[in-house]
Design a protein around this motif. Structure first.
Motif, PDB file in Angstrom:
ATOM      1  N   ASP A  62       0.847  -1.200   0.000  1.00  0.00           N
ATOM      2  CA  ASP A  62       0.000   0.000   0.000  1.00  0.00           C
ATOM      3  C   ASP A  62       0.883   1.252   0.000  1.00  0.00           C
ATOM      4  O   ASP A  62       0.652   2.203   0.759  1.00  0.00           O
ATOM      5  CB  ASP A  62      -0.942  -0.010   1.203  1.00  0.00           C
ATOM      6  N   CYS A  63       1.898   1.211  -0.860  1.00  0.00           N
ATOM      7  CA  CYS A  63       2.913   2.272  -0.932  1.00  0.00           C
ATOM      8  C   CYS A  63       2.307   3.598  -1.360  1.00  0.00           C
ATOM      9  O   CYS A  63       1.434   3.653  -2.223  1.00  0.00           O
ATOM     10  CB  CYS A  63       4.006   1.841  -1.917  1.00  0.00           C
ATOM     11  N   LYS A  64       2.807   4.696  -0.787  1.00  0.00           N
ATOM     12  CA  LYS A  64       2.354   6.044  -1.121  1.00  0.00           C
ATOM     13  C   LYS A  64       3.361   6.791  -1.998  1.00  0.00           C
ATOM     14  O   LYS A  64       3.179   7.970  -2.273  1.00  0.00           O
ATOM     15  CB  LYS A  64       2.114   6.850   0.162  1.00  0.00           C
ATOM     16  N   MET A  65       4.440   6.093  -2.421  1.00  0.00           N
ATOM     17  CA  MET A  65       5.467   6.672  -3.298  1.00  0.00           C
ATOM     18  C   MET A  65       6.014   7.987  -2.738  1.00  0.00           C
ATOM     19  O   MET A  65       6.007   9.028  -3.393  1.00  0.00           O
ATOM     20  CB  MET A  65       4.923   6.872  -4.703  1.00  0.00           C
ATOM     21  N   CYS A  66       6.513   7.918  -1.515  1.00  0.00           N
ATOM     22  CA  CYS A  66       7.108   9.099  -0.902  1.00  0.00           C
ATOM     23  C   CYS A  66       8.477   9.420  -1.498  1.00  0.00           C
ATOM     24  O   CYS A  66       9.003  10.515  -1.306  1.00  0.00           O
ATOM     25  CB  CYS A  66       7.230   8.913   0.605  1.00  0.00           C
ATOM     26  N   GLY A  67       9.069   8.435  -2.204  1.00  0.00           N
ATOM     27  CA  GLY A  67      10.379   8.648  -2.815  1.00  0.00           C
ATOM     28  C   GLY A  67      11.536   8.388  -1.877  1.00  0.00           C
ATOM     29  O   GLY A  67      12.689   8.516  -2.266  1.00  0.00           O
ATOM     30  N   GLN A  68      11.239   8.040  -0.631  1.00  0.00           N
ATOM     31  CA  GLN A  68      12.280   7.753   0.370  1.00  0.00           C
ATOM     32  C   GLN A  68      11.899   6.489   1.111  1.00  0.00           C
ATOM     33  O   GLN A  68      11.680   6.497   2.319  1.00  0.00           O
ATOM     34  CB  GLN A  68      12.431   8.914   1.352  1.00  0.00           C
ATOM     35  N   CYS A  69      11.815   5.394   0.372  1.00  0.00           N
ATOM     36  CA  CYS A  69      11.318   4.130   0.912  1.00  0.00           C
ATOM     37  C   CYS A  69      12.201   3.631   2.057  1.00  0.00           C
ATOM     38  O   CYS A  69      13.417   3.605   1.951  1.00  0.00           O
ATOM     39  CB  CYS A  69      11.251   3.083  -0.195  1.00  0.00           C
ATOM     40  N   VAL A  70      11.542   3.242   3.146  1.00  0.00           N
ATOM     41  CA  VAL A  70      12.262   2.730   4.313  1.00  0.00           C
ATOM     42  C   VAL A  70      11.725   1.360   4.725  1.00  0.00           C
ATOM     43  O   VAL A  70      11.894   0.939   5.868  1.00  0.00           O
ATOM     44  CB  VAL A  70      12.169   3.713   5.506  1.00  0.00           C
ATOM     45  N   LEU A  71      11.082   0.665   3.785  1.00  0.00           N
ATOM     46  CA  LEU A  71      10.471  -0.625   4.098  1.00  0.00           C
ATOM     47  C   LEU A  71      11.472  -1.620   4.677  1.00  0.00           C
ATOM     48  O   LEU A  71      11.132  -2.392   5.580  1.00  0.00           O
ATOM     49  CB  LEU A  71       9.828  -1.219   2.837  1.00  0.00           C
ATOM     50  N   SER A  72      12.702  -1.598   4.164  1.00  0.00           N
ATOM     51  CA  SER A  72      13.709  -2.535   4.659  1.00  0.00           C
ATOM     52  C   SER A  72      14.136  -2.214   6.085  1.00  0.00           C
ATOM     53  O   SER A  72      14.775  -3.032   6.749  1.00  0.00           O
ATOM     54  CB  SER A  72      14.937  -2.524   3.738  1.00  0.00           C
TER      55      SER A  72
ATOM     56  N   ARG B 181      17.010   5.926  -6.933  1.00  0.00           N
ATOM     57  CA  ARG B 181      17.796   6.859  -6.123  1.00  0.00           C
ATOM     58  C   ARG B 181      18.783   6.124  -5.229  1.00  0.00           C
ATOM     59  O   ARG B 181      19.969   6.455  -5.168  1.00  0.00           O
ATOM     60  CB  ARG B 181      16.862   7.736  -5.282  1.00  0.00           C
ATOM     61  N   VAL B 182      18.298   5.082  -4.529  1.00  0.00           N
ATOM     62  CA  VAL B 182      19.162   4.342  -3.608  1.00  0.00           C
ATOM     63  C   VAL B 182      20.256   3.600  -4.364  1.00  0.00           C
ATOM     64  O   VAL B 182      21.431   3.629  -3.972  1.00  0.00           O
ATOM     65  CB  VAL B 182      18.325   3.355  -2.768  1.00  0.00           C
ATOM     66  N   SER B 183      19.893   2.922  -5.463  1.00  0.00           N
ATOM     67  CA  SER B 183      20.891   2.163  -6.222  1.00  0.00           C
ATOM     68  C   SER B 183      21.922   3.092  -6.848  1.00  0.00           C
ATOM     69  O   SER B 183      23.108   2.765  -6.912  1.00  0.00           O
ATOM     70  CB  SER B 183      20.220   1.323  -7.312  1.00  0.00           C
ATOM     71  N   ARG B 184      21.484   4.256  -7.285  1.00  0.00           N
ATOM     72  CA  ARG B 184      22.419   5.230  -7.875  1.00  0.00           C
ATOM     73  C   ARG B 184      23.405   5.731  -6.827  1.00  0.00           C
ATOM     74  O   ARG B 184      24.606   5.859  -7.092  1.00  0.00           O
ATOM     75  CB  ARG B 184      21.636   6.400  -8.468  1.00  0.00           C
ATOM     76  N   GLU B 185      22.910   5.997  -5.619  1.00  0.00           N
ATOM     77  CA  GLU B 185      23.785   6.463  -4.537  1.00  0.00           C
ATOM     78  C   GLU B 185      24.790   5.386  -4.148  1.00  0.00           C
ATOM     79  O   GLU B 185      25.970   5.684  -3.927  1.00  0.00           O
ATOM     80  CB  GLU B 185      22.943   6.865  -3.324  1.00  0.00           C
ATOM     81  N   LYS B 186      24.347   4.129  -4.091  1.00  0.00           N
ATOM     82  CA  LYS B 186      25.248   3.041  -3.709  1.00  0.00           C
ATOM     83  C   LYS B 186      26.285   2.788  -4.795  1.00  0.00           C
ATOM     84  O   LYS B 186      27.451   2.502  -4.501  1.00  0.00           O
ATOM     85  CB  LYS B 186      24.452   1.773  -3.419  1.00  0.00           C
TER      86      LYS B 186
END
Length: 202
Positions: free
Chosen positions: A58-68, A141-146
């Motif tokens: 039920d993601c809201k696409m905040c752009g800063q996913c913290v599910l993990s 975003r996360v994969s690009r930063e890593k």
């Protein structure tokens, strides 16, 4: 949708593994994505991400996913949108005070985190939501930063070795110094030759 969300939390360990594989694949694809242009792939990847994560979490696409970090329980489903919870109004049975028919998002988060390999991350304080990132792909975003961090680490190791090499050559040369060669015996006619050895010139 709510039942699917509860299913994802109950199987948070499996989804954690899937998340890591997706992240590793995107990091490995960084050279290709950089050549194509991240801006060009942003919209299609964000669309796929929205469909998958909306169904499962039920993601809201905040752009800063913290599910993990929150046991696969999206904190944006909290009516108060608390990024660090739970609040002080949790009802008996861990139900939400705003939506009494719904379990507290953060109570579910702790439950899901207890099943995950890296569930201890839930104890880390999360930063506030950056509203300008809403609707963007957190996967990219996360994969690009890593990928950028890996490149920087590789470059740092390479330059460290390059800078240390001249100093190492001074301390310990890569080749042994040459020693003076003795004069050839055949140039001195006064030296006795072994029996049976052929004479010199003539």
């Amino acid at each position: 949708m709510y039942r699917v969300r509860l299913f994802a939390i109950r199987h948070s360990r499996s989804f954690e593994w899937i998340y890591h594989r997706v992240e590793q694949a995107l990091v490995a694809l960084d050279p290709v994505l950089s050549r194509i242009g991240y801006q060009r792939v942003e919209r299609p990847v964000a669309l796929v991400e929205k469909v998958v994560k909306s169904v499962l979490f039920d993601c809201k696409m905040c752009g800063q996913c913290v599910l993990s970090s929150t046991g696969m329980s999206c904190p944006m489903n909290c009516p108060k949108q608390l990024r660090n919870g739970p609040c002080g109004g949790v009802r008996p049975g861990a139900y939400c005070e705003v939506k009494p028919e719904m379990k507290c998002v953060w109570s579910l988060a702790w439950d899901g985190a207890s099943r995950m390999k890296n569930g201890a991350q839930i104890a880390e304080v999360l930063p506030p939501v950056e509203r300008n990132l809403e609707g963007s792909s957190s996967w990219l975003r996360v994969s690009r930063e890593k990928a950028a961090q890996l490149r920087e680490a590789h470059e740092a190791r390479r330059t460290t070795i390059a800078k240390a090499f001249p100093g190492a050559r001074k301390v310990e040369p890569s080749t042994a110094p040459l020693v003076e060669e003795p004069e050839a015996a055949h140039l001195d006619p006064t030296i006795d030759r072994p029996a049976g050895a052929k004479g010199g010139q003539g």
